[in-house]
Design an enzyme around this catalytic site. Structure first.
Site, PDB file in Angstrom:
ATOM      1  N   ARG A  94      25.061  33.823  22.262  1.00  0.00           N
ATOM      2  CA  ARG A  94      25.658  35.072  21.595  1.00  0.00           C
ATOM      3  C   ARG A  94      26.201  35.934  22.620  1.00  0.00           C
ATOM      4  O   ARG A  94      27.006  36.857  22.333  1.00  0.00           O
ATOM      5  CB  ARG A  94      24.332  35.752  20.795  1.00  0.00           C
ATOM      6  CG  ARG A  94      24.226  34.772  19.388  1.00  0.00           C
ATOM      7  CD  ARG A  94      23.221  35.312  18.890  1.00  0.00           C
ATOM      8  NE  ARG A  94      23.019  34.189  17.670  1.00  0.00           N
ATOM      9  CZ  ARG A  94      21.749  33.979  16.942  1.00  0.00           C
ATOM     10  NH1 ARG A  94      20.527  34.405  17.186  1.00  0.00           N
ATOM     11  NH2 ARG A  94      21.858  33.008  16.079  1.00  0.00           N
ATOM     12  N   THR A  96      24.812  21.570  14.553  1.00  0.00           N
ATOM     13  CA  THR A  96      24.979  21.765  13.301  1.00  0.00           C
ATOM     14  C   THR A  96      25.401  20.456  12.562  1.00  0.00           C
ATOM     15  O   THR A  96      25.873  19.237  13.239  1.00  0.00           O
ATOM     16  CB  THR A  96      26.626  22.418  13.205  1.00  0.00           C
ATOM     17  OG1 THR A  96      26.196  23.797  13.834  1.00  0.00           O
ATOM     18  CG2 THR A  96      27.240  22.602  12.078  1.00  0.00           C
ATOM     19  N   GLU A  97      25.050  20.236  11.359  1.00  0.00           N
ATOM     20  CA  GLU A  97      25.363  19.027  10.585  1.00  0.00           C
ATOM     21  C   GLU A  97      26.245  19.255   9.310  1.00  0.00           C
ATOM     22  O   GLU A  97      26.570  20.471   8.985  1.00  0.00           O
ATOM     23  CB  GLU A  97      24.017  18.343  10.183  1.00  0.00           C
ATOM     24  CG  GLU A  97      23.013  18.212  11.239  1.00  0.00           C
ATOM     25  CD  GLU A  97      21.613  17.369  11.056  1.00  0.00           C
ATOM     26  OE1 GLU A  97      21.544  17.121   9.892  1.00  0.00           O
ATOM     27  OE2 GLU A  97      20.802  17.135  11.632  1.00  0.00           O
ATOM     28  N   GLU A 131      27.920  30.407  17.020  1.00  0.00           N
ATOM     29  CA  GLU A 131      26.821  30.979  17.559  1.00  0.00           C
ATOM     30  C   GLU A 131      26.071  31.947  16.538  1.00  0.00           C
ATOM     31  O   GLU A 131      25.332  32.756  16.603  1.00  0.00           O
ATOM     32  CB  GLU A 131      26.676  31.660  18.754  1.00  0.00           C
ATOM     33  CG  GLU A 131      27.492  31.022  19.714  1.00  0.00           C
ATOM     34  CD  GLU A 131      27.003  29.845  20.368  1.00  0.00           C
ATOM     35  OE1 GLU A 131      25.809  29.566  19.984  1.00  0.00           O
ATOM     36  OE2 GLU A 131      27.714  28.719  20.824  1.00  0.00           O
ATOM     37  N   ILE A 144      30.924  19.828  17.043  1.00  0.00           N
ATOM     38  CA  ILE A 144      30.335  19.913  18.179  1.00  0.00           C
ATOM     39  C   ILE A 144      31.350  20.124  19.351  1.00  0.00           C
ATOM     40  O   ILE A 144      32.139  19.122  19.473  1.00  0.00           O
ATOM     41  CB  ILE A 144      29.533  18.973  18.762  1.00  0.00           C
ATOM     42  CG1 ILE A 144      28.375  18.527  17.253  1.00  0.00           C
ATOM     43  CG2 ILE A 144      28.763  18.872  19.997  1.00  0.00           C
ATOM     44  CD1 ILE A 144      27.550  19.760  16.970  1.00  0.00           C
TER      45      ILE A 144
END
Length: 395
Positions: A250, A132-133, A370, A163
């Protein structure tokens, strides 16, 4: 542990029961007595982490030949359900790390496995998944972090956020762009095993509604040099690597959902037997009975979906449909059960003295992490259409 804990454990062999009994003892002795204080002050549970290292929990799904316990995905989900039912944050410390390990085990070279997996298994190197950003979550193809090759290294610049294990972890599966002009975009994405070093900084710890104790951080890469040896599966394989990790991810988030949903049921059931109104325990009032029945049904259904997805993973079969269904249903069950448990507790459910307040704050993360549950629905629908067009059975 009460009977709801044992549901689904009837087919375990002796070795598997010993493992789960060991996990239960660890949780009752080393985790449960300390959850309230650590969670309240958002303290990283260092002593619990050290105990998890001793038990081998950082290597539960890492193959035995690389120093792990080599547990099946099916047994792994039972371990995670138990941990999440006591304190979900502890399960996150393990799960984020194991997604990284799973990617290396599935997609890494033999030399990479030899170099990293044994250290992952002991907890010497711990970390997680850096996808992720700040401007990119669900649409991973929109990431901006870039890696440019210079000889036997790549130079990385960019930022990742949210994170897990970002501050206390030392190593991450890092998704980057190695060819920003590639069309389609995913062809330009690659993944590295990135150890902390010069140019790799955990810039800040993010404050959260729930999921306390585990650190969620922003990672900044400023001319960070990562060896070409650490490139997983070659350039252009980043999305495939992320997909392999998220598929297992998941399933473990589904297991966490089962754990939280079960914990909410157990808290509500215990309280409903001792709390009295109008001269009798509230569990004898039909309105409460209806809630308890629905809560128990959600737990059992979520567990069965999770077990089905885990068995698919164990057989090496495609499991995106089953993993998506399990993640969707189990995390929604956690949300609904935590809310119902709070309502059954009445005003006390709003108090930090009771566990249901924590469960109510922890559950929302599961429907986001997720891949959001909205994305899970899209994945499920696309797979159903694909199967129907191919004439495959949906049973």
């Amino acid at each position: 542990m009460n009977d709801t804990t044992a549901a689904g454990d009837t087919e375990l062999d002796e070795q598997e029961r010993l493992i789960l009994d060991s996990v239960d003892r660890f949780l009752q002795r080393d985790v449960k007595p300390y959850v309230h204080a650590l969670e309240k002050d958002d303290i990283y549970p260092e002593e619990i982490v050290e105990r998890m290292k001793e038990l081998g929990l950082f290597g539960v799904i890492i193959p035995e030949e690389y120093g792990g316990l080599g547990l099946s995905a099916s047994l792994y989900t039972k371990v995670i359900e138990r941990i999440a039912a006591v304190w979900m944050s502890v399960s996150g410390i393990i799960n984020s790390h194991l997604i990284m390990a799973h990617i290396v085990a599935r997609r890494g070279t033999e030399k990479q496995k030899q170099h990293f997996l044994s250290r992952f298994a002991t907890g010497e190197l711990r970390g997680g998944l850096a996808l992720t950003e700040p401007d990119c979550g669900t649409d991973l193809q929109a990431i901006r972090t870039q890696a440019v090759r210079h000889g036997d290294h790549y130079v990385v610049n960019g930022t990742k956020t949210w994170i897990s294990n970002g501050i206390y972890g030392q190593c991450f599966a890092l998704l980057v762009k190695t060819d920003p002009k590639a069309d389609p975009r995913h062809k330009g994405m690659s993944m590295f095993i990135a150890e902390k070093g010069d140019g790799f900084q955990a810039s800040k710890r993010l404050e959260k509604l729930g999921y306390k104790g585990i650190d969620s951080a922003e990672l900044v890469f400023n001319n960070y040099r990562v060896p070409a040896f650490n490139l997983i599966a070659g350039e252009g394989q980043g999305m495939q690597c992320a997909g392999a990790g998220l598929e297992l991810g998941r399933v473990n988030v589904a297991a966490r959902g089962v754990g939280v949903a079960r914990a909410a049921l157990e808290e509500a059931l215990e309280y409903a037997q001792v709390r009295k109104t109008f001269g009798k325990p509230i569990c004898e009032h039909q309105a409460i009975q209806l809630k308890l029945a629905d809560m128990a049904t959600r737990v059992e259904a979520a567990r069965l979906l999770t077990e089905k997805a885990a068995r698919k993973v164990d057989r090496g079969e495609r499991s995106d449909l089953e993993a998506g269904m399990a993640k969707l249903f189990a995390t929604e069950a956690a949300m609904e059960n935590s809310q119902e448990a709070l309502r059954i507790h009445g005003g006390y459910g709003y108090s930090k003295e009771f566990n249901v307040e924590r469960l109510y704050r922890d559950a929302p993360l599961l429907v986001i992490g997720e891949g959001t549950n909205e994305i899970q629905r899209v994945i499920i629908a696309k797979r159903l259409v694909e199967m129907a067009a191919a004439g495959d059975s949906l049973g």
